[in-house]
Design a protein around this motif. Sequence first.
Motif, short mmCIF file in Angstrom:
data_model
loop_
_atom_site.label_atom_id
_atom_site.label_comp_id
_atom_site.label_asym_id
_atom_site.label_seq_id
_atom_site.Cartn_x
_atom_site.Cartn_y
_atom_site.Cartn_z
N LEU A 179 0.82 -1.56 0.06
CA LEU A 179 -0.08 -0.29 -0.56
C LEU A 179 1.24 1.27 -0.19
O LEU A 179 1.01 2.69 1.48
N THR A 180 0.98 1.53 -1.00
CA THR A 180 2.15 1.93 -1.68
C THR A 180 0.81 3.84 -2.00
O THR A 180 -0.15 3.30 -2.26
N ALA A 181 1.04 5.28 -1.95
CA ALA A 181 0.01 6.14 -1.67
C ALA A 181 -0.98 5.73 -3.09
O ALA A 181 -1.73 5.99 -3.47
N LEU A 182 0.22 5.31 -4.51
CA LEU A 182 -0.11 4.74 -5.65
C LEU A 182 -0.97 3.84 -5.68
O LEU A 182 -1.87 3.81 -5.53
N ALA A 183 -0.65 2.37 -5.11
CA ALA A 183 -1.22 1.22 -5.45
C ALA A 183 -2.41 1.62 -4.14
O ALA A 183 -3.97 0.61 -4.66
N ALA A 184 -2.63 2.38 -3.10
CA ALA A 184 -3.81 2.11 -1.85
C ALA A 184 -4.12 2.86 -2.94
O ALA A 184 -5.88 3.18 -2.86
N GLU A 185 -4.33 3.43 -3.92
CA GLU A 185 -5.37 4.70 -4.24
C GLU A 185 -5.96 3.54 -5.52
O GLU A 185 -7.47 2.91 -5.90
N ALA A 186 -5.37 2.74 -6.23
CA ALA A 186 -5.48 1.64 -7.40
C ALA A 186 -6.37 0.25 -6.23
O ALA A 186 -6.76 -0.38 -7.13
N TRP A 187 -5.63 0.24 -5.81
CA TRP A 187 -6.53 -1.34 -4.84
C TRP A 187 -7.57 -0.32 -4.00
O TRP A 187 -8.29 -1.62 -2.74
N SER A 188 -8.35 0.49 -3.93
CA SER A 188 -9.59 0.85 -2.92
C SER A 188 -10.90 0.74 -3.44
O SER A 188 -11.81 0.40 -3.03
N ASP A 189 -10.79 -0.15 -4.73
CA ASP A 189 -12.03 -1.17 -4.91
C ASP A 189 -12.17 -2.40 -4.36
O ASP A 189 -10.81 -3.54 -5.20
N PRO A 190 -13.25 -2.61 -3.64
CA PRO A 190 -13.28 -4.05 -3.29
C PRO A 190 -13.55 -5.09 -4.76
O PRO A 190 -12.47 -6.66 -4.33
N ALA A 191 -13.74 -4.53 -5.58
CA ALA A 191 -13.67 -5.80 -6.26
C ALA A 191 -12.93 -6.00 -6.72
O ALA A 191 -12.43 -7.49 -7.68
N LYS A 192 -11.52 -5.20 -6.85
CA LYS A 192 -10.35 -5.85 -6.99
C LYS A 192 -9.63 -6.59 -6.63
O LYS A 192 -8.65 -7.28 -6.29
N SER A 193 -9.51 -5.61 -5.37
CA SER A 193 -8.66 -6.40 -3.91
C SER A 193 -9.51 -7.23 -3.58
O SER A 193 -8.64 -8.08 -2.47
N GLY A 194 -10.77 -7.64 -3.72
CA GLY A 194 -11.09 -8.56 -2.64
C GLY A 194 -10.72 -9.95 -3.26
O GLY A 194 -10.36 -10.47 -2.10
N PRO A 195 -10.56 -10.06 -4.44
CA PRO A 195 -10.14 -11.79 -4.65
C PRO A 195 -8.14 -11.86 -3.93
O PRO A 195 -7.75 -13.46 -3.41
N MET A 196 -7.90 -11.27 -4.01
CA MET A 196 -6.68 -11.04 -3.54
C MET A 196 -6.86 -11.53 -2.31
O MET A 196 -5.82 -11.69 -1.28
N LEU A 197 -7.21 -10.21 -1.55
CA LEU A 197 -7.35 -9.99 0.34
C LEU A 197 -8.27 -11.22 0.57
O LEU A 197 -7.52 -12.13 1.75
N SER A 198 -8.89 -12.29 -0.40
CA SER A 198 -9.51 -13.42 -0.50
C SER A 198 -8.14 -14.53 -0.17
O SER A 198 -8.57 -15.68 0.77
N ARG A 199 -7.11 -14.14 -0.18
CA ARG A 199 -6.15 -15.41 -0.88
C ARG A 199 -5.27 -14.96 0.07
O ARG A 199 -3.94 -15.89 0.27
N THR A 200 -5.77 -14.55 0.68
CA THR A 200 -4.12 -14.17 1.65
C THR A 200 -4.54 -13.93 2.80
O THR A 200 -5.58 -13.74 4.03
#
Length: 240
Positions: A179-200
């Motif tokens: 979660l760099t400043a740029l990535a925090a914005e890029a991954w703020s969409d649950p539709a995008k971040s959800g699958p990654m978080l669910s596997r973490t």
Amino acid sequence: MAFAGKTAIVTGAGKGIGRAITQMLAARGARVFALSRSQSDLDALAHPAIVPVLVDLADTEATRAASRAALPADYLVNCAGINILEPFLDTSPDSFDQVQAINVRAPLVVSQLYARSRIAAGLGGAIVNISSISAFNGFIDHASYCASKGALDALTRVMANELGPHGIRVNTVNPGVTLTALAAEAWSDPAKSGPMLSRTPLGRFATPDNVAEAVLFLLSDAAAMVNGVSLPVDGGFQAV
């Protein structure tokens, strides 16, 4: 892990993970040569122990000159990296070459100069290359980036093999989503971040400081027998 009296070179020091590594090393006593292509980012790093170095790592001769000016150094962190998102079928040779130039060729060039300096002085050392879990996973639209990080991991193993007899350890740190400043914005969409978080398994993404702590461990004498490894900092993503 204290680094008083030590000198480090950090590429890609202006933003994100590189910035966190630079600031953490300086806070723990090191003098840090901070390489970045952005003058504004270097200006924002202002610290008595941080020496700003403006350089475009895509320019091999400029990279060599900047690296020589930062030597001798005890440690090296190759953190600079770029990504150009394109589907595999649309990946252009120019895009591919741009990514390899920064993500693979620059670490090669800087590491050669650092290692030659340490060997000539009869000293050991430590190099950490910042890779990615993209070295292990084929993420969509990341053909150039995944190829570069896979190459960086392979290059690191060769470096560990050849430089180990000189007492120079070489490892990679392979962050997941950070979660760099740029990535925090890029991954703020649950539709995008959800699958990654669910596997973490830890259920969260890394912070730049999480990655920096791993880097400083690998640089330090606490990791004196760690050589040639690729260390995921991904909350267990690779374990699933």
